[in-house]
Design a protein around this motif. Structure first.
Motif, PDB file in Angstrom:
ATOM      1  N   LEU A 162       0.850  -1.182   0.000  1.00 48.67           N
ATOM      2  CA  LEU A 162       0.000   0.000   0.000  1.00 48.67           C
ATOM      3  C   LEU A 162       0.889   1.235   0.000  1.00 48.67           C
ATOM      4  O   LEU A 162       2.035   1.179   0.442  1.00 48.67           O
ATOM      5  CB  LEU A 162      -0.900   0.041   1.246  1.00 48.67           C
ATOM      6  N   GLU A 163       0.320   2.343  -0.454  1.00 51.31           N
ATOM      7  CA  GLU A 163       1.018   3.629  -0.432  1.00 51.31           C
ATOM      8  C   GLU A 163       0.280   4.564   0.512  1.00 51.31           C
ATOM      9  O   GLU A 163      -0.951   4.665   0.460  1.00 51.31           O
ATOM     10  CB  GLU A 163       1.039   4.237  -1.835  1.00 51.31           C
ATOM     11  N   ARG A 164       1.036   5.238   1.364  1.00 54.59           N
ATOM     12  CA  ARG A 164       0.451   6.236   2.265  1.00 54.59           C
ATOM     13  C   ARG A 164       0.185   7.517   1.486  1.00 54.59           C
ATOM     14  O   ARG A 164       1.074   8.058   0.847  1.00 54.59           O
ATOM     15  CB  ARG A 164       1.404   6.548   3.410  1.00 54.59           C
ATOM     16  N   LEU A 165      -1.043   7.997   1.604  1.00 57.09           N
ATOM     17  CA  LEU A 165      -1.432   9.275   1.024  1.00 57.09           C
ATOM     18  C   LEU A 165      -1.717  10.233   2.184  1.00 57.09           C
ATOM     19  O   LEU A 165      -1.757   9.803   3.335  1.00 57.09           O
ATOM     20  CB  LEU A 165      -2.686   9.091   0.152  1.00 57.09           C
ATOM     21  N   PRO A 166      -1.943  11.509   1.911  1.00 57.10           N
ATOM     22  CA  PRO A 166      -2.253  12.441   3.007  1.00 57.10           C
ATOM     23  C   PRO A 166      -3.509  12.040   3.787  1.00 57.10           C
ATOM     24  O   PRO A 166      -4.377  11.332   3.279  1.00 57.10           O
ATOM     25  CB  PRO A 166      -2.457  13.774   2.286  1.00 57.10           C
ATOM     26  N   ASN A 167      -3.589  12.515   5.007  1.00 60.17           N
ATOM     27  CA  ASN A 167      -4.759  12.362   5.876  1.00 60.17           C
ATOM     28  C   ASN A 167      -5.087  10.915   6.230  1.00 60.17           C
ATOM     29  O   ASN A 167      -6.256  10.553   6.396  1.00 60.17           O
ATOM     30  CB  ASN A 167      -5.989  13.039   5.257  1.00 60.17           C
ATOM     31  N   GLY A 168      -4.080  10.063   6.332  1.00 58.22           N
ATOM     32  CA  GLY A 168      -4.310   8.688   6.760  1.00 58.22           C
ATOM     33  C   GLY A 168      -4.984   7.795   5.744  1.00 58.22           C
ATOM     34  O   GLY A 168      -5.552   6.771   6.092  1.00 58.22           O
ATOM     35  N   VAL A 169      -4.915   8.180   4.495  1.00 51.65           N
ATOM     36  CA  VAL A 169      -5.520   7.404   3.413  1.00 51.65           C
ATOM     37  C   VAL A 169      -4.446   6.547   2.765  1.00 51.65           C
ATOM     38  O   VAL A 169      -3.287   6.952   2.662  1.00 51.65           O
ATOM     39  CB  VAL A 169      -6.189   8.345   2.382  1.00 51.65           C
ATOM     40  N   TYR A 170      -4.845   5.361   2.316  1.00 50.44           N
ATOM     41  CA  TYR A 170      -3.919   4.413   1.690  1.00 50.44           C
ATOM     42  C   TYR A 170      -4.477   3.964   0.346  1.00 50.44           C
ATOM     43  O   TYR A 170      -5.688   3.796   0.200  1.00 50.44           O
ATOM     44  CB  TYR A 170      -3.724   3.181   2.579  1.00 50.44           C
ATOM     45  N   SER A 171      -3.569   3.759  -0.612  1.00 47.37           N
ATOM     46  CA  SER A 171      -3.960   3.225  -1.910  1.00 47.37           C
ATOM     47  C   SER A 171      -3.081   2.012  -2.227  1.00 47.37           C
ATOM     48  O   SER A 171      -2.000   1.840  -1.660  1.00 47.37           O
ATOM     49  CB  SER A 171      -3.826   4.285  -3.007  1.00 47.37           C
ATOM     50  N   LEU A 172      -3.533   1.208  -3.144  1.00 46.61           N
ATOM     51  CA  LEU A 172      -2.822   0.001  -3.536  1.00 46.61           C
ATOM     52  C   LEU A 172      -1.635   0.360  -4.429  1.00 46.61           C
ATOM     53  O   LEU A 172      -1.750   1.203  -5.316  1.00 46.61           O
ATOM     54  CB  LEU A 172      -3.795  -0.907  -4.293  1.00 46.61           C
ATOM     55  N   THR A 173      -0.505  -0.270  -4.201  1.00 47.80           N
ATOM     56  CA  THR A 173       0.672  -0.082  -5.056  1.00 47.80           C
ATOM     57  C   THR A 173       0.646  -1.124  -6.177  1.00 47.80           C
ATOM     58  O   THR A 173      -0.184  -2.041  -6.183  1.00 47.80           O
ATOM     59  CB  THR A 173       1.973  -0.273  -4.257  1.00 47.80           C
ATOM     60  N   LYS A 174       1.584  -1.007  -7.091  1.00 49.61           N
ATOM     61  CA  LYS A 174       1.729  -2.007  -8.152  1.00 49.61           C
ATOM     62  C   LYS A 174       1.997  -3.378  -7.537  1.00 49.61           C
ATOM     63  O   LYS A 174       1.439  -4.387  -7.968  1.00 49.61           O
ATOM     64  CB  LYS A 174       2.859  -1.604  -9.096  1.00 49.61           C
ATOM     65  N   ASN A 175       2.849  -3.426  -6.505  1.00 48.30           N
ATOM     66  CA  ASN A 175       3.118  -4.696  -5.825  1.00 48.30           C
ATOM     67  C   ASN A 175       1.848  -5.254  -5.188  1.00 48.30           C
ATOM     68  O   ASN A 175       1.622  -6.468  -5.209  1.00 48.30           O
ATOM     69  CB  ASN A 175       4.194  -4.537  -4.750  1.00 48.30           C
ATOM     70  N   GLY A 176       1.031  -4.394  -4.620  1.00 45.89           N
ATOM     71  CA  GLY A 176      -0.230  -4.828  -4.029  1.00 45.89           C
ATOM     72  C   GLY A 176      -1.160  -5.431  -5.069  1.00 45.89           C
ATOM     73  O   GLY A 176      -1.787  -6.467  -4.839  1.00 45.89           O
ATOM     74  N   GLU A 177      -1.242  -4.785  -6.218  1.00 46.56           N
ATOM     75  CA  GLU A 177      -2.052  -5.306  -7.334  1.00 46.56           C
ATOM     76  C   GLU A 177      -1.537  -6.672  -7.767  1.00 46.56           C
ATOM     77  O   GLU A 177      -2.313  -7.614  -7.953  1.00 46.56           O
ATOM     78  CB  GLU A 177      -2.008  -4.349  -8.529  1.00 46.56           C
ATOM     79  N   GLN A 178      -0.224  -6.777  -7.936  1.00 46.92           N
ATOM     80  CA  GLN A 178       0.355  -8.040  -8.374  1.00 46.92           C
ATOM     81  C   GLN A 178       0.118  -9.142  -7.354  1.00 46.92           C
ATOM     82  O   GLN A 178      -0.162 -10.280  -7.716  1.00 46.92           O
ATOM     83  CB  GLN A 178       1.849  -7.876  -8.647  1.00 46.92           C
ATOM     84  N   TYR A 179       0.232  -8.823  -6.080  1.00 51.61           N
ATOM     85  CA  TYR A 179      -0.035  -9.811  -5.033  1.00 51.61           C
ATOM     86  C   TYR A 179      -1.481 -10.302  -5.118  1.00 51.61           C
ATOM     87  O   TYR A 179      -1.744 -11.507  -5.103  1.00 51.61           O
ATOM     88  CB  TYR A 179       0.248  -9.239  -3.642  1.00 51.61           C
TER      89      TYR A 179
END
Length: 88
Positions: free
Chosen positions: A56-73
């Motif tokens: 996951l990638e940390r975004l502002p305000n405690g929000v997280y998004s999926l990374t390329k590695n997360g998608e591949q997993y």
């Protein structure tokens, strides 16, 4: 088939699946999701652990998004156990 690591939990998969399906999210939003049945503090710990290990990638305000590695997993294309992640 997904290849997880020893540091991962069932909730990690569910958290990442929800983020993939519904977009970036925070612990506050995920705690009320119908597929996630753990406390906000557990979700926060899991989000941090997944971000520390580049799923996951940390975004502002405690929000997280999926990374390329997360998608591949999630697609069964990445063996997390064989990656040189931090696993803190």
């Amino acid at each position: 088939m997904r290849k997880s690591s020893s540091w991962m939990t069932l909730w990690d998969d569910r958290i990442m699946e929800v983020i993939r399906d519904e977009g970036p999210s925070s612990a506050s939003e995920l705690v009320d999701h119908k597929y996630i049945h753990v406390s906000k503090s557990t979700i926060s710990r899991r989000l941090n652990k997944l971000a520390d290990n580049d799923l996951l990638e940390r975004l502002p305000n405690g929000v997280y998004s999926l990374t390329k590695n997360g998608e591949q997993y999630l697609d069964g294309e990445l063996n997390v156990a064989k990656q040189e992640f931090q696993s803190k």
